[in-house]
Design a protein around this motif. Structure first.
Motif, short mmCIF file in Angstrom:
data_model
loop_
_atom_site.label_atom_id
_atom_site.label_comp_id
_atom_site.label_asym_id
_atom_site.label_seq_id
_atom_site.Cartn_x
_atom_site.Cartn_y
_atom_site.Cartn_z
N PHE A 189 -5.65 3.26 10.44
CA PHE A 189 -4.54 4.16 10.73
C PHE A 189 -4.54 5.26 9.68
CE2 PHE A 189 -3.38 0.27 12.81
CZ PHE A 189 -2.66 0.66 13.95
N GLY A 192 -0.20 6.92 9.69
CA GLY A 192 0.59 6.08 10.58
C GLY A 192 0.11 6.08 12.01
N SER A 193 -0.85 6.95 12.34
CA SER A 193 -1.37 7.02 13.71
C SER A 193 -2.72 6.32 13.78
CB SER A 193 -1.52 8.48 14.15
OG SER A 193 -0.27 9.13 14.17
N PHE A 194 -2.95 5.62 14.88
CA PHE A 194 -4.23 4.92 15.04
C PHE A 194 -5.37 5.92 15.08
CE2 PHE A 194 -7.55 3.36 17.96
CZ PHE A 194 -8.02 2.31 17.19
N LEU A 220 -3.18 -3.08 19.13
CA LEU A 220 -2.62 -1.84 18.62
C LEU A 220 -1.14 -1.99 18.27
CD1 LEU A 220 -4.11 1.07 20.78
CD2 LEU A 220 -4.36 0.69 18.33
N ARG A 224 0.61 -1.59 14.50
CA ARG A 224 1.74 -0.70 14.22
C ARG A 224 2.91 -1.46 13.62
NH1 ARG A 224 0.06 1.72 19.49
NH2 ARG A 224 -0.99 3.69 18.97
N ARG A 225 3.12 -2.69 14.09
CA ARG A 225 4.22 -3.49 13.54
C ARG A 225 3.94 -3.86 12.09
NH1 ARG A 225 3.86 -5.75 18.65
NH2 ARG A 225 2.81 -7.64 17.91
N LEU A 227 2.34 -2.00 9.91
CA LEU A 227 2.64 -0.83 9.09
C LEU A 227 4.14 -0.58 8.99
CD1 LEU A 227 -0.12 1.78 10.01
CD2 LEU A 227 -0.06 0.08 8.19
N GLU A 228 4.86 -0.84 10.06
CA GLU A 228 6.32 -0.70 10.01
C GLU A 228 6.91 -1.67 9.00
OE1 GLU A 228 7.57 -1.36 14.00
OE2 GLU A 228 6.84 0.59 14.73
#
Length: 278
Positions: A189, A192-194, A220, A224-225, A227-228
């Motif tokens: 990432f 924050g974007s793949f 995916l 993202r979770r 990183l959150e």
């Protein structure tokens, strides 16, 4: 002399690795002034660039206290990427427990303090583990990481754990066959974007065998979770996951000095350069 960006590396690679060279070229193509600097070099003036990007500091786990002190020093003179707090947190794989507490499914892990003794046979019996992986909580490049079959747990595994905990903290995980049969998946990432993903060899030693991977929607979403759950934006991250019957499990989150294999994904170095300059 002043620079726009410092790419931080270590003594063995004073000019950075392959990823670093791609990033340097992408930064230079914009007109930015770029330099490489060895983190442990006392002659470096870290204030000479407003941004310093941690890249190939691949000896830090052998020099833990020294590296931690350098992070504190550098953070007082330049803006570290990723952020100082995140770097300090990510150094020790006890961050897995933090992420698990925040709802992330991680590979089951037992942490062992320095000087603590553990009855590995009893632990495996209680948890239903047949094979183990034992490693330091601060490590890289599979340093100190060993896999043990059931018959090795009372002897070799116990001795290896005791050897580690003489000087450092350690961790115990069940061996998951999926790291060899289905392979560990690394999701990259940027901002924050793949960006891209690739398949790793077992224990992540040989990246030459890595190939691009098309992650599923589930993978995916999981990445993202993760990183959150960090709770703070990161410019770059590698989320290493392994498939399981219950869905993806987090093996590691790498936000210090991960190999991002940007050569597999044309344009990724340029995207990261834009993030750093922005």
């Amino acid at each position: 002399m002043s620079f726009d960006v410092t790419l931080v590396t270590y003594e063995t690679l004073p000019d950075g690795g392959t990823d670093d060279q791609l990033l340097a070229q992408a930064l230079s193509a914009t007109g930015a002034r770029v330099r490489f600097a060895v983190w442990s070099d006392p002659a470096v003036d870290w204030s000479a660039a407003p941004v310093s990007v941690i890249r190939s500091t691949w000896d830090y786990f052998h020099r833990i206290a020294e590296f931690a002190a350098w992070l504190d020093l550098a953070a007082s003179q330049t803006r570290l990427v990723n952020a100082h707090r995140v770097l300090r947190w990510n150094m020790d794989k006890r961050y897995l427990a933090d992420l698990e507490a925040r709802g992330v499914a991680v590979v089951p892990t037992v942490f062992v303090r320095q000087g603590e003794t553990v009855d590995l046979a009893a632990l495996c019996s209680d948890r239903g583990w047949d094979e183990l992986v034992v490693k330091p909580t601060i490590s890289g490049g599979a340093f100190g990481t060993k896999r043990f079959a059931a018959g090795q747990i009372p002897g070799e595994a116990t001795a290896h754990l005791a050897g580690l905990t003489e000087t450092r903290e350690a961790m115990i995980q069940p061996y998951l066959a999926a790291v060899e049969t289905e392979r560990e998946r690394s999701l990259v990432f940027l901002g924050g974007s793949f960006s891209h993903a690739f398949l790793k060899s077992a224990f992540g030693i040989d990246y030459s065998a890595s190939v691009l991977h098309r992650p599923s929607a589930e993978e995916l979403g999981f990445g993202r979770r993760v990183l959150e759950a960090v709770g703070e934006p990161v410019a770059y991250a590698r989320v290493d996951i392994v498939p399981s019957a219950k869905g993806p499990l987090l093996m590691e989150l790498e936000v210090i000095e991960p190999n991002l294999l940007m050569g597999l994904a044309p344009g990724s170095a340029e995207r990261l350069a834009g993030l750093l300059l922005g």
